[in-house]
Design a protein around this motif. Structure first.
Motif, PDB file in Angstrom:
ATOM      1  N   LEU A 113       0.819  -1.215   0.000  1.00 43.71           N
ATOM      2  CA  LEU A 113       0.000   0.000   0.000  1.00 43.71           C
ATOM      3  C   LEU A 113       0.851   1.262   0.000  1.00 43.71           C
ATOM      4  O   LEU A 113       0.615   2.191  -0.788  1.00 43.71           O
ATOM      5  N   LEU A 114       1.835   1.309   0.869  1.00 42.69           N
ATOM      6  CA  LEU A 114       2.681   2.494   0.974  1.00 42.69           C
ATOM      7  C   LEU A 114       3.456   2.741  -0.316  1.00 42.69           C
ATOM      8  O   LEU A 114       3.566   3.875  -0.789  1.00 42.69           O
ATOM      9  N   ALA A 115       4.005   1.680  -0.894  1.00 48.58           N
ATOM     10  CA  ALA A 115       4.827   1.828  -2.086  1.00 48.58           C
ATOM     11  C   ALA A 115       3.997   2.262  -3.293  1.00 48.58           C
ATOM     12  O   ALA A 115       4.396   3.164  -4.042  1.00 48.58           O
ATOM     13  N   TYR A 133      -2.467   0.085 -11.798  1.00 48.98           N
ATOM     14  CA  TYR A 133      -1.980  -0.548 -13.027  1.00 48.98           C
ATOM     15  C   TYR A 133      -2.882  -0.181 -14.208  1.00 48.98           C
ATOM     16  O   TYR A 133      -2.390   0.054 -15.318  1.00 48.98           O
ATOM     17  N   ARG A 134      -4.176  -0.100 -13.969  1.00 48.87           N
ATOM     18  CA  ARG A 134      -5.093   0.291 -15.038  1.00 48.87           C
ATOM     19  C   ARG A 134      -4.856   1.742 -15.458  1.00 48.87           C
ATOM     20  O   ARG A 134      -5.026   2.080 -16.644  1.00 48.87           O
ATOM     21  N   VAL A 188      -4.667  -4.922  -2.924  1.00 46.62           N
ATOM     22  CA  VAL A 188      -4.954  -5.523  -4.232  1.00 46.62           C
ATOM     23  C   VAL A 188      -5.758  -4.554  -5.096  1.00 46.62           C
ATOM     24  O   VAL A 188      -5.463  -4.352  -6.283  1.00 46.62           O
ATOM     25  N   THR A 189      -6.774  -3.915  -4.496  1.00 47.75           N
ATOM     26  CA  THR A 189      -7.608  -2.973  -5.252  1.00 47.75           C
ATOM     27  C   THR A 189      -6.794  -1.780  -5.737  1.00 47.75           C
ATOM     28  O   THR A 189      -6.906  -1.371  -6.905  1.00 47.75           O
ATOM     29  N   LEU A 190      -5.972  -1.214  -4.857  1.00 47.76           N
ATOM     30  CA  LEU A 190      -5.168  -0.056  -5.233  1.00 47.76           C
ATOM     31  C   LEU A 190      -4.162  -0.405  -6.320  1.00 47.76           C
ATOM     32  O   LEU A 190      -3.960   0.360  -7.266  1.00 47.76           O
TER      33      LEU A 190
END
Length: 344
Positions: free
Chosen positions: A76-78, A219-220, A212-214
């Motif tokens: 998340l942080l990265a 990526y999208r 996972v969502t982020l």
């Protein structure tokens, strides 16, 4: 150059995933009780009947949840850091440096205070992330509005706005500490230094879904972020709704920071350091940088947590101290590089 990065990508991800697996097993094996790799793996396998009950308890109820929380919070942080650097088109942008972490920590601390007063009845897993998200969102919007003009984004103004946000957040946190009871004060103090000791399956589910969502969302958006790096006008000429894209990136970054801060407190420099490492390894293309940042963030935070557990064993340091010790020299190196680039 493109052929070099393409060949690098083919080797890089399998190597990093293997290293991440090794570090994950190491995180489960090391600590106050040294368990060993084979015993740790056996404790998580169907053949655990020969393992002592107290070892099963240590592995399955303490170290496994903590390790999973490390992986998800690091990712998340990265990814949040990579999105913020793409949004501001500046390699020095970081959720902690520009005050977003301060806003999230203030919101989370306020949630903890209201929870201790009984003003909230929805529990820690819902209330604290919500308040942390709102704090991160307000801080991000403030910094973005102040630092962005028709001429672009000024890193100097952005950093100064971050200092102002951090100062205001620090003052408000001091006020919350003043009115909080002893238990809430201790919770806020440990939480503000960055700690993964409070791992629970509820937080793991929350951070797992969020990471996972982020990552999938980032990526999208990666092709659009690549276009945004060329400039807002150039991105608009390519048919991208720049203002909508920036709003989405702001909300996504605030959500990522809100969840990570609520789960593990203030952990700095992961969002600054990891995207730079990713660019050094695989180039600036966000289609590669986003998943690479997620893996590297999980890897780096897990390593930092291992160090935090063994460096003063049997006690342990807050993991935020370790990441600051690793990230601060890297940030100074980046400032020197930026200065030399301006001079030349």
């Amino acid at each position: 150059m493109h052929a070099y990065f393409r060949e690098t990508h083919q080797r890089l991800f399998p190597v990093l995933i293997t290293v991440l697996f090794i570090v994950t097993v190491m995180s489960i094996a090391v600590g106050q009780w040294q368990l060993g790799w084979l015993v740790s793996l056996q404790s998580l396998s169907p053949w655990q009947s020969d393992v002592a009950p107290h070892i099963l308890t240590i592995v399955q109820q303490v170290r496994l949840p903590r390790t999973l929380l490390c992986l998800f919070v690091g990712a998340l942080l990265a990814v949040s850091g990579a999105l913020m650097q793409g949004l501001f088109r500046n390699p020095l942008a970081d959720p902690g440096i520009i005050g977003v972490s301060g806003g999230a920590s203030l919101g989370g601390a306020l949630g903890l205070l209201l929870l201790s007063w009984g003003s909230l009845n929805v529990g820690f897993t819902l209330s604290v992330p919500l308040f942390a998200f709102l704090g991160a969102l307000v801080a991000t919007l403030f910094v973005y509005r102040i630092g962005t003009t028709s001429m672009g984004t000024s890193v100097t103004v952005m950093l100064l706005a971050g200092i102002a946000i951090s100062a205001l957040s620090g003052a408000a946190l001091g006020l919350i500490n003043y009115v909080a009871d002893n238990q809430t004060l201790r919770d806020i103090a440990l939480w503000s230094m960055g700690s993964l000791t409070g791992a629970s399956w509820g937080l793991i589910a929350l951070t797992g879904v969020a990471s996972v969502t982020l990552t999938l969302f980032a990526y999208r958006c990666a092709p659009h972020i690549n276009a945004l790096l060329l400039g807002e006008n150039e991105a608009a000429y390519l048919g991208i709704n720049v203002h909508r894209l920036k709003r989405l990136l702001i909300i996504a970054t605030a959500a990522g920071m809100g969840v990570s801060v609520s789960a593990a407190g203030l952990i700095g420099f992961i969002g600054l350091v990891v995207p730079h490492i990713g660019r050094l390894l695989a180039g600036p293309d966000h289609r590669t940088l986003i998943p690479l940042s997620a893996i590297l963030g999980a890897l780096l935070l897990t390593l930092a947590d291992i160090i935090a557990r063994i460096i003063v064993a049997p006690a342990e340091l807050p993991v935020g101290i370790i990441t600051a010790l690793m990230g601060a020299p890297f940030f100074l190196w980046l400032l020197i590089q930026q200065r030399q680039a301006v001079v030349h």
